[in-house]
Design a protein around this motif. Structure first.
Motif, PDB file in Angstrom:
ATOM      1  N   SER A  53       0.802  -1.218   0.315  1.00 11.48           N
ATOM      2  CA  SER A  53      -0.307  -0.155  -0.212  1.00 11.48           C
ATOM      3  C   SER A  53       0.860   1.669  -0.205  1.00 11.48           C
ATOM      4  O   SER A  53       2.535   1.481   0.066  1.00 11.48           O
ATOM      5  CB  SER A  53      -1.115   0.141   1.418  1.00 11.48           C
ATOM      6  OG  SER A  53      -0.527  -0.150   2.571  1.00 11.48           O
ATOM      7  N   PRO A  54       0.465   2.461  -0.191  1.00 11.69           N
ATOM      8  CA  PRO A  54       0.997   3.906  -0.493  1.00 11.69           C
ATOM      9  C   PRO A  54       2.301   4.175   0.757  1.00 11.69           C
ATOM     10  O   PRO A  54       3.217   4.221   0.518  1.00 11.69           O
ATOM     11  CB  PRO A  54       0.511   4.377  -0.500  1.00 11.69           C
ATOM     12  CG  PRO A  54      -1.388   3.838  -1.133  1.00 11.69           C
ATOM     13  CD  PRO A  54      -0.672   2.370  -0.538  1.00 11.69           C
ATOM     14  N   SER A  55       1.367   3.566   2.212  1.00 12.82           N
ATOM     15  CA  SER A  55       2.465   4.077   3.356  1.00 12.82           C
ATOM     16  C   SER A  55       3.294   2.872   3.871  1.00 12.82           C
ATOM     17  O   SER A  55       4.112   2.664   5.067  1.00 12.82           O
ATOM     18  CB  SER A  55       1.630   4.805   3.918  1.00 12.82           C
ATOM     19  OG  SER A  55       0.749   4.057   4.357  1.00 12.82           O
ATOM     20  N   GLY A  56       2.457   1.464   3.568  1.00 18.16           N
ATOM     21  CA  GLY A  56       3.465  -0.136   3.999  1.00 18.16           C
ATOM     22  C   GLY A  56       2.855   0.043   5.513  1.00 18.16           C
ATOM     23  O   GLY A  56       3.111  -1.592   5.712  1.00 18.16           O
ATOM     24  N   THR A  57       1.558   0.646   5.564  1.00 17.38           N
ATOM     25  CA  THR A  57       1.066  -0.233   6.561  1.00 17.38           C
ATOM     26  C   THR A  57      -0.120  -1.391   6.672  1.00 17.38           C
ATOM     27  O   THR A  57      -0.330  -1.591   7.975  1.00 17.38           O
ATOM     28  CB  THR A  57      -0.174   1.538   7.515  1.00 17.38           C
ATOM     29  OG1 THR A  57      -0.184   1.793   6.533  1.00 17.38           O
ATOM     30  CG2 THR A  57       1.568   2.209   8.231  1.00 17.38           C
ATOM     31  N   SER A  58      -0.513  -1.243   5.222  1.00 19.69           N
ATOM     32  CA  SER A  58      -1.601  -2.420   5.374  1.00 19.69           C
ATOM     33  C   SER A  58      -0.912  -3.603   5.101  1.00 19.69           C
ATOM     34  O   SER A  58      -1.334  -4.819   5.881  1.00 19.69           O
ATOM     35  CB  SER A  58      -2.039  -1.995   4.009  1.00 19.69           C
ATOM     36  OG  SER A  58      -2.642  -1.096   3.897  1.00 19.69           O
ATOM     37  N   ALA A  59       0.189  -3.992   5.021  1.00 23.16           N
ATOM     38  CA  ALA A  59       0.838  -5.197   5.010  1.00 23.16           C
ATOM     39  C   ALA A  59       0.330  -6.319   6.246  1.00 23.16           C
ATOM     40  O   ALA A  59       0.269  -5.776   7.321  1.00 23.16           O
ATOM     41  CB  ALA A  59       2.580  -5.582   4.827  1.00 23.16           C
ATOM     42  N   THR A  60       0.029  -7.375   6.065  1.00 21.88           N
ATOM     43  CA  THR A  60      -0.183  -8.490   6.518  1.00 21.88           C
ATOM     44  C   THR A  60       1.097  -8.924   7.889  1.00 21.88           C
ATOM     45  O   THR A  60       0.574  -9.148   9.011  1.00 21.88           O
ATOM     46  CB  THR A  60      -0.794  -9.786   6.230  1.00 21.88           C
ATOM     47  OG1 THR A  60      -1.374  -9.564   5.716  1.00 21.88           O
ATOM     48  CG2 THR A  60      -0.918 -10.585   7.085  1.00 21.88           C
ATOM     49  N   LEU A  61       1.996  -8.524   7.013  1.00 22.14           N
ATOM     50  CA  LEU A  61       3.557  -9.201   8.492  1.00 22.14           C
ATOM     51  C   LEU A  61       4.067  -7.601   8.293  1.00 22.14           C
ATOM     52  O   LEU A  61       4.550  -6.849   7.449  1.00 22.14           O
ATOM     53  CB  LEU A  61       3.915 -10.434   7.707  1.00 22.14           C
ATOM     54  CG  LEU A  61       3.998 -11.618   6.760  1.00 22.14           C
ATOM     55  CD1 LEU A  61       4.559 -12.962   6.237  1.00 22.14           C
ATOM     56  CD2 LEU A  61       3.114 -11.867   8.286  1.00 22.14           C
ATOM     57  N   THR A  62       4.482  -7.745   9.547  1.00 18.07           N
ATOM     58  CA  THR A  62       6.256  -6.849   9.777  1.00 18.07           C
ATOM     59  C   THR A  62       6.692  -7.477   9.521  1.00 18.07           C
ATOM     60  O   THR A  62       6.885  -8.865   9.694  1.00 18.07           O
ATOM     61  CB  THR A  62       5.588  -6.718  11.291  1.00 18.07           C
ATOM     62  OG1 THR A  62       5.642  -7.880  11.874  1.00 18.07           O
ATOM     63  CG2 THR A  62       4.062  -6.084  12.115  1.00 18.07           C
ATOM     64  N   PRO A  63       7.806  -7.119   9.417  1.00 13.95           N
ATOM     65  CA  PRO A  63       9.136  -7.352   9.126  1.00 13.95           C
ATOM     66  C   PRO A  63       9.930  -7.664  10.469  1.00 13.95           C
ATOM     67  O   PRO A  63       9.172  -7.215  11.401  1.00 13.95           O
ATOM     68  CB  PRO A  63       9.736  -5.934   8.516  1.00 13.95           C
ATOM     69  CG  PRO A  63       9.061  -4.885   9.375  1.00 13.95           C
ATOM     70  CD  PRO A  63       7.732  -4.882   9.434  1.00 13.95           C
ATOM     71  N   PRO A  64      10.664  -8.935  10.735  1.00 14.17           N
ATOM     72  CA  PRO A  64      11.033  -8.906  11.428  1.00 14.17           C
ATOM     73  C   PRO A  64      12.077  -8.091  12.087  1.00 14.17           C
ATOM     74  O   PRO A  64      12.428  -6.923  11.598  1.00 14.17           O
ATOM     75  CB  PRO A  64      11.999 -11.058  11.198  1.00 14.17           C
ATOM     76  CG  PRO A  64      12.519 -10.314   9.975  1.00 14.17           C
ATOM     77  CD  PRO A  64      11.321  -9.487   9.403  1.00 14.17           C
ATOM     78  N   PRO A  65      12.588  -8.074  13.521  1.00  7.42           N
ATOM     79  CA  PRO A  65      12.851  -9.413  14.398  1.00  7.42           C
ATOM     80  C   PRO A  65      10.849  -9.202  15.270  1.00  7.42           C
ATOM     81  O   PRO A  65      10.328  -7.756  14.701  1.00  7.42           O
ATOM     82  CB  PRO A  65      13.921  -8.789  16.109  1.00  7.42           C
ATOM     83  CG  PRO A  65      13.683  -6.919  15.567  1.00  7.42           C
ATOM     84  CD  PRO A  65      13.515  -6.621  14.566  1.00  7.42           C
ATOM     85  N   TRP A  66      10.542 -11.039  16.029  1.00  5.56           N
ATOM     86  CA  TRP A  66       9.666 -10.597  16.355  1.00  5.56           C
ATOM     87  C   TRP A  66      10.541 -11.735  17.762  1.00  5.56           C
ATOM     88  O   TRP A  66      10.815 -12.115  17.508  1.00  5.56           O
ATOM     89  CB  TRP A  66       8.553 -11.883  15.465  1.00  5.56           C
ATOM     90  CG  TRP A  66       8.565 -10.789  13.777  1.00  5.56           C
ATOM     91  CD1 TRP A  66       7.161 -10.422  13.549  1.00  5.56           C
ATOM     92  CD2 TRP A  66       8.604 -11.694  12.713  1.00  5.56           C
ATOM     93  NE1 TRP A  66       7.880  -9.885  12.280  1.00  5.56           N
ATOM     94  CE2 TRP A  66       8.207 -11.162  11.429  1.00  5.56           C
ATOM     95  CE3 TRP A  66       9.511 -13.351  12.422  1.00  5.56           C
ATOM     96  CZ2 TRP A  66       8.771 -11.884  10.643  1.00  5.56           C
ATOM     97  CZ3 TRP A  66       9.840 -13.657  11.132  1.00  5.56           C
ATOM     98  CH2 TRP A  66       9.042 -13.061  10.411  1.00  5.56           C
TER      99      TRP A  66
END
Lengths: 265, 265, 265, 265
Positions: free
Chosen positions: D17-30
């Motif tokens: 999405s335009p700002s990247g906030t819609s991604a199902t997954l957050t990047p690591p680390p978790w």
């Protein structure tokens, strides 16, 4: 059946296993037959443009969009799903944006939700951004009073929620037989196939891919006035695609066989 | 709308609230339209007899039984459900046993499972022993290859599970138009209305109650060979109702309006 | 084990069966051990009063309320649940209103949601207005970074949704050990036992009933600042109980054995 | 935050999405903190060997296996999950097989099930073969009678089901404090990262990848006798991993931070 041969382990997808039968996904082709409740609308053209990769342009009808609710029944070849109807069915809600590639009309799907894991994972294989949600839509009935009669005028509703939050509600007052299917449901989808980076330093390429489908069939299409609400339940990117104008709604049966993807060119 | 007036608090059911709009259940009548996949079979007559209260007898066809999978759409009067299709739909699996009361043919439901809370609780109001489960059945399709074509011969399946355990699987090879509906789907159900004792020493009576229905409609009925498996996933009482012989299966649309109960007499 | 004897059919609840083992509900007593996240607040006193039957009065602290999130583990006597943890656990969100009966402090539960069918139905037996919902709350952790450490200060959250709509969110910044348990969690609940009318002309009485509990135990209680949001997702009656002021929050373990009900007197 | 930059579209995963906030997954680390119920067992060594890619060998303890039930709480960096506990928690059941790479002890996960979509998809990014299932396990309690007391001896159970079919049941009679953690929970996992082919003729490579983890912590470990049943609910490959002998069981808290993957070398 096309299988990835992975040393001694086999399977079209994870989980790999000695005989390949444990894989969550069967290889294509996959046959789909569904019932669709769809609303044509327009979003802010600038918002829609921000959801397009640079290879694509809004084209002649900037801001063109559709909200699509569908209940699908599907099977593989050979059919390993029909005897277990809980496997071979799912509900879906998705948004489409009209776009163009070198003058060719396409549709871009910025968001989609399904209620079963197999179509979720199969979507990611294709680059289709499916998420998990609860999707419901009115079913036509054959007898009685609890809904619109099959193959006749009547009112249909669709709802979608995710994570315990309502995201959309649509209604279609299907009143007349249309002479042709809704345009955004007749053009190919173009997806961005994304592999999230996991190895240190990895930067997997993003590919624009369209789907090869065969066996497309529409039932008769009933159309009429429609409403569409998109709720402020997710992020600002999703909210930017709210309807500015809402046009006609459509109710129809649809079938296709999904065969493979091809790089956009 | 009939409402229980409870001092200042109102509602047909819990939760009571000042205006009565919070109640989980709407008052009857309730209109139902459904798609049914049904298998006629016979169980051990002695096992069936043990599931009948003494007022009822097995009658002329001892051990007669049916397994019924249905997907229902329903609404109240006034209709407060249709705009929210997730509320007005559910799937059900139930078992019926043929029985008689003073020579009158009835059906007894020893077990039923639904996948939504409103029909679960509404069942208990009527004495219908609904439990929570996952129920799936084949849907007819209008176009394509992923299922049997609507209003034509084809194969249908039904599955039921509860608590992560499969309890039943049925298949119907619907091949010919039947001339009349399956008998066990045309007779009244007779339930035992049970109020579990909660106050110390309380012994609430158990009442035998049949349902008053209006507006019964059948679509055309497709019939044919059938299979039915009941799995050893629950207790010995459930297991005692396994099929001894499996007869014909049926696929049809059905509608009724459920109006009220009446004491058996 | 106390069982209703229903002719030849047995069981504490539906479904009745020859040996009684098919009943959805086991007879009391039921032992509960839970983890609680609770927020004290006040609602409009006039709104709270409208949720009380005339036998009850608001008493000395009009508008006193609490929002309670709990994760419960439970078992019967004899224990038939512990070997199947999916049966013996559920999450709950409920609202409590302080009230009095002839000078005795009680709590009234206008709304409750659970995520499993057994506590839903068991609530209705007692007159507790449980509905189906999705309820989640923070768990304390033993090691690592992904939450508040067990038996220490930390921040807890609770969320509740029903029908795909978020209804409440709470947070508790548990910072200090409290010297005593939160008052609204120490007084008896008083419920209206309601049997929805089903037979024509039936008007079942509504009884005010309190619960007899034994074995009440609290762990240490951590308390601190709190927030509470109630969302406009249901009817106006629910909305009338929104927080006017939000006070302290509490996090604690709690146990009780639910034995029987008794008519309020 | 590491983000894939995809032309104008952003996000660690789909949906872009335009700002990247819609991604199902957050990047690591978790960061993960969990409660584990685990059973050591052995399978037929030949069956285990068939689940290993040729780079790996069974090593010194052929047929070594473990069944692991875990309830996880997790968060990203920055933490965007803790305020919504339904997002940051899931349950998991997985099987581990002991193996070696050039003399280095590793664990191979042939099957895993989770009950939330985010860990499902995140598993596939890593090559971990997660599927959707229902997983439940006993929780320790602080007060009362409805379970084993926290940080003490007691009996724990775990169950797993998928598609309405029970696949495993384990019990652990945790009776003594162990002096060290169970070996198969202390070695790195090695996964086959698989990208199902979708473009015509595509043959994506399969990579063997281990995970880089930091912040590993174990709580005290309680161990004792155990039982483990694997049910005949899936395919013959899964059935081949049934227990031949069942050894000790373990109950403990565990934490780790998952940072990235690295190609096996």
């Amino acid at each position: 059946m096309t299988k990835s041969v992975v040393n001694s382990l086999r399977g079209y997808s994870l989980p790999l296993s000695p005989s390949g039968t444990s894989a969550t996904l069967t290889p294509p082709p996959w046959h789909f037959s569904g019932e669709v409740v769809m609303v044509d609308y327009h979003v802010d053209p600038a918002a829609a443009a921000r959801f397009l990769p640079p290879e694509l342009t809004p084209g002649t009808d900037a801001g063109q969009a559709a909200a699509v609710f569908a209940h699908w029944q599907w099977c593989s070849e050979p059919d390993t799903e029909s005897a277990d109807p809980g496997v071979g069915q799912f509900s879906e809600f998705l948004i489409l944006l009209g776009c163009e590639y070198r003058g060719r009309r396409l549709a871009r799907c910025p968001y989609a939700w399904v209620d079963q894991p197999v179509p979720l994972l199969r979507g990611w294989v294709q680059g289709m951004p499916k998420q998990f949600g609860e999707v419901h839509q009115t079913r036509p009935i054959r007898v009685g009073k609890a809904g619109p009669l099959f193959a006749a005028a009547g009112t249909y509703h669709g709802t979608a929620a995710t994570g315990g939050r309502r995201i959309a509600h649509a209604s279609v007052n299907a009143s007349t037989l249309a002479t042709e299917p809704p345009p955004l449901h007749t053009v190919p989808l173009v997806h961005s196939r994304v592999q999230p980076p996991w190895l240190a330093g990895e930067q997997p390429p993003v590919e624009l891919v369209t789907s090869t489908v065969t066996g497309v069939e529409f039932s008769e299409v009933w159309s009429g006035d429609a409403t569409l609400e998109m709720f402020d339940a997710l992020d600002a990117d999703f909210a930017s695609l709210r309807p500015v104008t809402v046009e006609r709604g459509h109710v129809f049966g649809y079938a296709e066989t999904l065969v493979s993807g091809q790089a956009l060119s």
